[in-house]
Design an enzyme around this catalytic site. Structure first.
Site, mmCIF file in Angstrom:
data_model
loop_
_atom_site.group_PDB
_atom_site.id
_atom_site.type_symbol
_atom_site.label_atom_id
_atom_site.label_comp_id
_atom_site.label_asym_id
_atom_site.label_seq_id
_atom_site.Cartn_x
_atom_site.Cartn_y
_atom_site.Cartn_z
ATOM 1 N N LYS A 53 43.618 39.523 38.615
ATOM 2 C CA LYS A 53 42.946 40.741 38.154
ATOM 3 C C LYS A 53 43.376 41.066 36.726
ATOM 4 C CE LYS A 53 42.369 42.660 42.766
ATOM 5 N NZ LYS A 53 42.977 43.421 43.862
ATOM 6 N N GLN A 97 47.031 47.927 45.221
ATOM 7 C CA GLN A 97 46.756 46.747 46.048
ATOM 8 C C GLN A 97 47.146 47.010 47.504
ATOM 9 O OE1 GLN A 97 45.214 43.964 44.914
ATOM 10 N NE2 GLN A 97 45.336 42.961 46.903
ATOM 11 N N ASP A 120 38.118 51.034 43.500
ATOM 12 C CA ASP A 120 37.922 50.332 44.767
ATOM 13 C C ASP A 120 36.775 50.945 45.571
ATOM 14 O OD1 ASP A 120 39.679 48.162 45.255
ATOM 15 O OD2 ASP A 120 41.374 49.552 45.439
HETATM 16 N N1 GUN Z 1 43.415 44.058 49.365
HETATM 17 C C1 GUN Z 1 42.447 43.190 49.774
HETATM 18 N N2 GUN Z 1 41.262 43.516 49.242
HETATM 19 C C2 GUN Z 1 41.477 44.603 48.468
HETATM 20 C C3 GUN Z 1 40.625 45.379 47.647
HETATM 21 O O1 GUN Z 1 39.415 45.160 47.527
HETATM 22 N N3 GUN Z 1 41.231 46.403 46.994
HETATM 23 C C4 GUN Z 1 42.560 46.687 47.123
HETATM 24 N N4 GUN Z 1 43.034 47.720 46.458
HETATM 25 N N5 GUN Z 1 43.360 45.974 47.886
HETATM 26 C C5 GUN Z 1 42.819 44.926 48.546
#
Ligand code: GUN
Length: 288
Positions: A53, A97, A120
Site C-alpha cells: 500500500k 489494517q 476503507d
Molecule cells: N484487512 C484485510 N482486508 C482489509 C481491508 O480492506 N482494509 C483493512 N483496513 N484491513 C484489511
C-alpha cells in the site's frame, strides 16, 4: 473459451489515471493527498499488504504515512493516535489494517476514524450511505470487483448475482453495490442450504469465504462470470501456493469469464484504496 479478467492490468490503468489526477491536484490546488496506514502487531500477511500500500501510494505521487505499533499496544493509545491523525491537515485518508489484536475492539477503532478520512468505507456513516444514497466511500475490495464486472459486461441490470460470504469487508458491501447496479442479489453463507444449486443459478458468482478452492466448476453455470476474492496460502506438492476460493481449473473450463488468483481482485483492491484516498482528499478540500 473463458475470458481471464486481468486485474493486474486493470489496476495499472486505474493507477495511471490516479497519477494524472494527483498531478492536477498538486498543480491546481497545491494539494498532495496523504494516506496514513496504521499496523498493530507483526502479522506477516498484513505486513506485506501494508508495504504494498505504502509503495503504490508513493508511486502515484501521494504521501504515505506509516505507523507501526507493537502487538501489545493499548486500545486507548491506538485511539489517541487516530485522534491525532483525524486532526492532521496533511492526512486525507486513514486506514487501520485489520485484523487487530484480540484485546482491541475493532468496531470502536473503525468508528473512531473520521468518516471523512475513512478510506476503507467501514465507518458506520459510509456503510449507511452505501446502503442508502450510495454517496459515501465504498470498501476497496468490492469496489474493485464492481469495476472489473462493469468493464467486462457494461450494464449489469437484471443479472442474477450470487455472493458466497457475508463479511462486513466484502460480502455485504458487494451485495449493496450489485443491488445498486440493478442485479438480483443473493447472499449465501456457511448455513445456506443447497449452496451448489444456488451458485449454479448465478450469472455473476462472487466467492468471498476464505476457504481454498471451495467452489468447484460443477457449481458454475456455463458462461457465468466468476469473481474470486479469496487469497489463501496453501502447501501443495511441497510448494507454497496462493489459491482462491474457487477451483480455478475446473471453473475456468465452464465460466464465460473469471478472475485469476493471484492477478485478479488483489491488485484492484489496493488501486481502489488509492482511488478512495484521492476522493477523500478532494472532498475534504471541497474540490469537485
Ligand atoms: N484487512 C484485510 N482486508 C482489509 C481491508 O480492506 N482494509 C483493512 N483496513 N484491513 C484489511
Amino acid at each position: 473459451m473463458t475470458t481471464v479478467i486481468d486485474g493486474k492490468a486493470a489496476a495499472a490503468a486505474l493507477r495511471a489515471d490516479l497519477a494524472l489526477k494527483v498531478a492536477d491536484l498538486k498543480r491546481d490546488h497545491g494539494l498532495t493527498p496523504g494516506l496514513a496506514v496504521v499496523l498493530v502487531g507483526e502479522d506477516p500477511a498484513s505486513q506485506v499488504y501494508v508495504r504494498n500500500k505504502a509503495k503504490q501510494t508513493v508511486e502515484v505521487g501521494m504521501e504515505s504515512i506509516e505507523h507501526k505499533l507493537p502487538a501489545d499496544t493499548q486500545e486507548a493509545d491506538l485511539l489517541a493516535l487516530i485522534d491525532t491523525l483525524n486532526a492532521d491537515d496533511t492526512v486525507h485518508g486513514i486506514l487501520v489494517q485489520l485484523p487487530l489484536p484480540s484485546h482491541i475492539n475493532e468496531f470502536k477503532v473503525i468508528n473512531a476514524v473520521s468518516h471523512d478520512k475513512d478510506v476503507d468505507g467501514f465507518h458506520l456513516v459510509n456503510v449507511g450511505r452505501l446502503n442508502t444514497d450510495g454517496g459515501g466511500v465504498v470498501p476497496c475490495t468490492p469496489l474493485g470487483c464492481l469495476m472489473m464486472l462493469k468493464e467486462h459486461h457494461g450494464d449489469l441490470s437484471g443479472m442474477n448475482a450470487v455472493i458466497v460470504g457475508r463479511s462486513n469487508i466484502v460480502g455485504k458491501p458487494m451485495a449493496a453495490l450489485l443491488l445498486q447496479a440493478n442485479c438480483t442479489v443473493t447472499i449465501a453463507h456457511s448455513r445456506t442450504k443447497d449452496l451448489e444449486s444456488i451458485c449454479r443459478e448465478a450469472d455473476i458468482l462472487v466467492a468471498a469465504v476464505g476457504r481454498p478452492r471451495m467452489v468447484p466448476g460443477s457449481w458454475v453455470k456455463p458462461g457465468a462470470t466468476v469473481i474470486d476474492v479469496g487469497i489463501n496460502r496453501i502447501e501443495e506438492d511441497g510448494k507454497n501456493r496462493l489459491v482462491g476460493d474457487v477451483d480455478y481449473d475446473s471453473a475456468a473450463a465452464v465460466a464465460g469469464a473469471i478472475t485469476p488468483v493471484p492477478g485478479g481482485v488483489g491488485p484492484m483492491t489496493i488501486a481502489c484504496l488509492l482511488h478512495n484516498t484521492v476522493q477523500q482528499a478532494k472532498r475534504l478540500k471541497g474540490i469537485e
